[in-house]
Design an enzyme around this catalytic site. Sequence first.
Site, mmCIF file in Angstrom:
data_model
loop_
_atom_site.group_PDB
_atom_site.id
_atom_site.type_symbol
_atom_site.label_atom_id
_atom_site.label_comp_id
_atom_site.label_asym_id
_atom_site.label_seq_id
_atom_site.Cartn_x
_atom_site.Cartn_y
_atom_site.Cartn_z
ATOM 1 N N HIS A 1 0.855 -1.175 0.000
ATOM 2 C CA HIS A 1 0.000 0.000 0.000
ATOM 3 C C HIS A 1 0.898 1.235 0.000
ATOM 4 C CE1 HIS A 1 0.831 0.419 4.312
ATOM 5 N NE2 HIS A 1 0.434 -0.830 4.487
ATOM 6 N N LYS B 1 -3.620 9.800 10.318
ATOM 7 C CA LYS B 1 -2.748 8.805 9.728
ATOM 8 C C LYS B 1 -2.756 8.932 8.214
ATOM 9 C CE LYS B 1 -1.473 3.971 10.190
ATOM 10 N NZ LYS B 1 -1.746 2.706 10.881
ATOM 11 N N ARG C 1 2.018 -10.774 15.359
ATOM 12 C CA ARG C 1 1.381 -10.974 14.056
ATOM 13 C C ARG C 1 0.824 -12.393 13.955
ATOM 14 N NH1 ARG C 1 2.760 -7.396 9.880
ATOM 15 N NH2 ARG C 1 4.435 -5.921 10.373
ATOM 16 N N LYS D 1 5.031 -2.775 16.619
ATOM 17 C CA LYS D 1 3.691 -3.352 16.515
ATOM 18 C C LYS D 1 3.196 -3.639 17.924
ATOM 19 C CE LYS D 1 3.662 -3.572 11.985
ATOM 20 N NZ LYS D 1 4.930 -2.894 11.732
ATOM 21 N N THR E 1 -8.177 5.698 4.117
ATOM 22 C CA THR E 1 -9.451 6.385 3.985
ATOM 23 C C THR E 1 -10.461 5.622 4.818
ATOM 24 O OG1 THR E 1 -10.178 5.052 2.097
ATOM 25 C CG2 THR E 1 -8.826 6.997 1.617
ATOM 26 N N HIS F 1 4.041 1.918 2.051
ATOM 27 C CA HIS F 1 5.325 1.284 1.745
ATOM 28 C C HIS F 1 6.124 2.055 0.700
ATOM 29 C CE1 HIS F 1 2.869 -2.421 2.864
ATOM 30 N NE2 HIS F 1 3.919 -2.537 3.645
#
Length: 419
Positions: free
Chosen positions: A46, A230, A87, A83, A234, A49
């Site tokens: 996205h 951020k 994950r 994070k 959206t 990156h």
Amino acid sequence: MNELLEDLKYRGIIYQMTDEEKITELLDRGQLSLYCGADPTADSLHIGHLVPFLTLRRFQNHGHRPIVLIGGGTGMIGDPSFKSEERKLQTEDQIDDNVRGIKKQMERIFDFSDENGALLVNNKDWLQEISLISFLRDYGKHVSLNYMLAKDAIQSRLETGISYTEFTYTILQAIDFGHLNRQYDCRMQIGGSDQWGNITSGLDLMRRVYGETEAEGMTIPLVTKADGKKFGKTESGNIWLDPKRTSPYEFYQFWINQSDADVIRFIKLFTFLEREEIEALEESVMTEPHLRKAQKRLAEDITAFIHGEEALAEAQRITEALFSGDIKSLSVDQIRDAFKDVPSASYTEDDMNLVKVLVETGISSSRRQAREDIKNGAIYINGERQQDVDYEIKEDDRLDGAFTVIRRGKKKYHMVKYS
């Protein structure tokens, strides 16, 4: 100052460098091989990156050789850097599929065309060959536990917890840097600011394992919006590079809707426009902001770069049709794409009187309001004004037999779906 470094500083791209003097020396010496990596956590990158890879492309434009690393190996572990939680592990097949998706996107960003072109590598190719015993003896022995715990990326997870699996991630990335240094004479790594700990770990491990090694690192600041919100998301979620996830029209609209406070900074980060043009656009933002020249140029440049000129042209056609209200000039698929995020409501009744439809779907607040809206010319069906209060929505008004686009006023679009 080195011309490339000067340009990167002008654009606000440099956050940290291990040693600016040594990096300048490497760049001035001739072609430099350097790398940037991404783990395949999804089948697409996205826009969050993008800046590190666009920066890597800037190095290629100045005659250096980029090594693009896709972490098919590290992606099986997961980077814990900043994070908040562990994950979820993906299957090997999922990761392999993700690698294939990201490779296609890298081919749009970089020139891989000749022997001096960019290299595309997958760290699974060498990491999977390392046995557990080799990992512990050849690499783990050189990494102090105190050194690891002092890393900000690790410290940020100590309160919530971190598994040994993710704890070892920084060692795996350090192995990558060492492998690329030995195999391809790679002397520099770049990444986002959250990668500083991993980059410096790589440099430290290389020197411990191989002795004195000529290698450096650089990080790029986290992209944020002027209002503190951020960047890159959206209401619908991430802005992806994959056109199946985020259409070129949505991609184009994201950029064209950037604020005056952000647009010049984003032009510097996300485009390859020359300084002279950027300064002219900056002047336009200050003196004629209503023309939105900078936003249009940003949207055009980055959409063409990522999706191609044909996709840009289609995004512009859709934009122009919506601005003029000429919806019927669009295909059904283009309309679906353009109105994906507008308010929608289902209508299941047989009575297709326009007044009733407006009220039942919440477009107008009451039958009286609906009649006033229609009489005043505020209601448009698929782009055409309708002022008949007795109008019945016909089969022809159902696009693809499934929906009708109703506009109330200048910009309030609604999609009525039929089931």
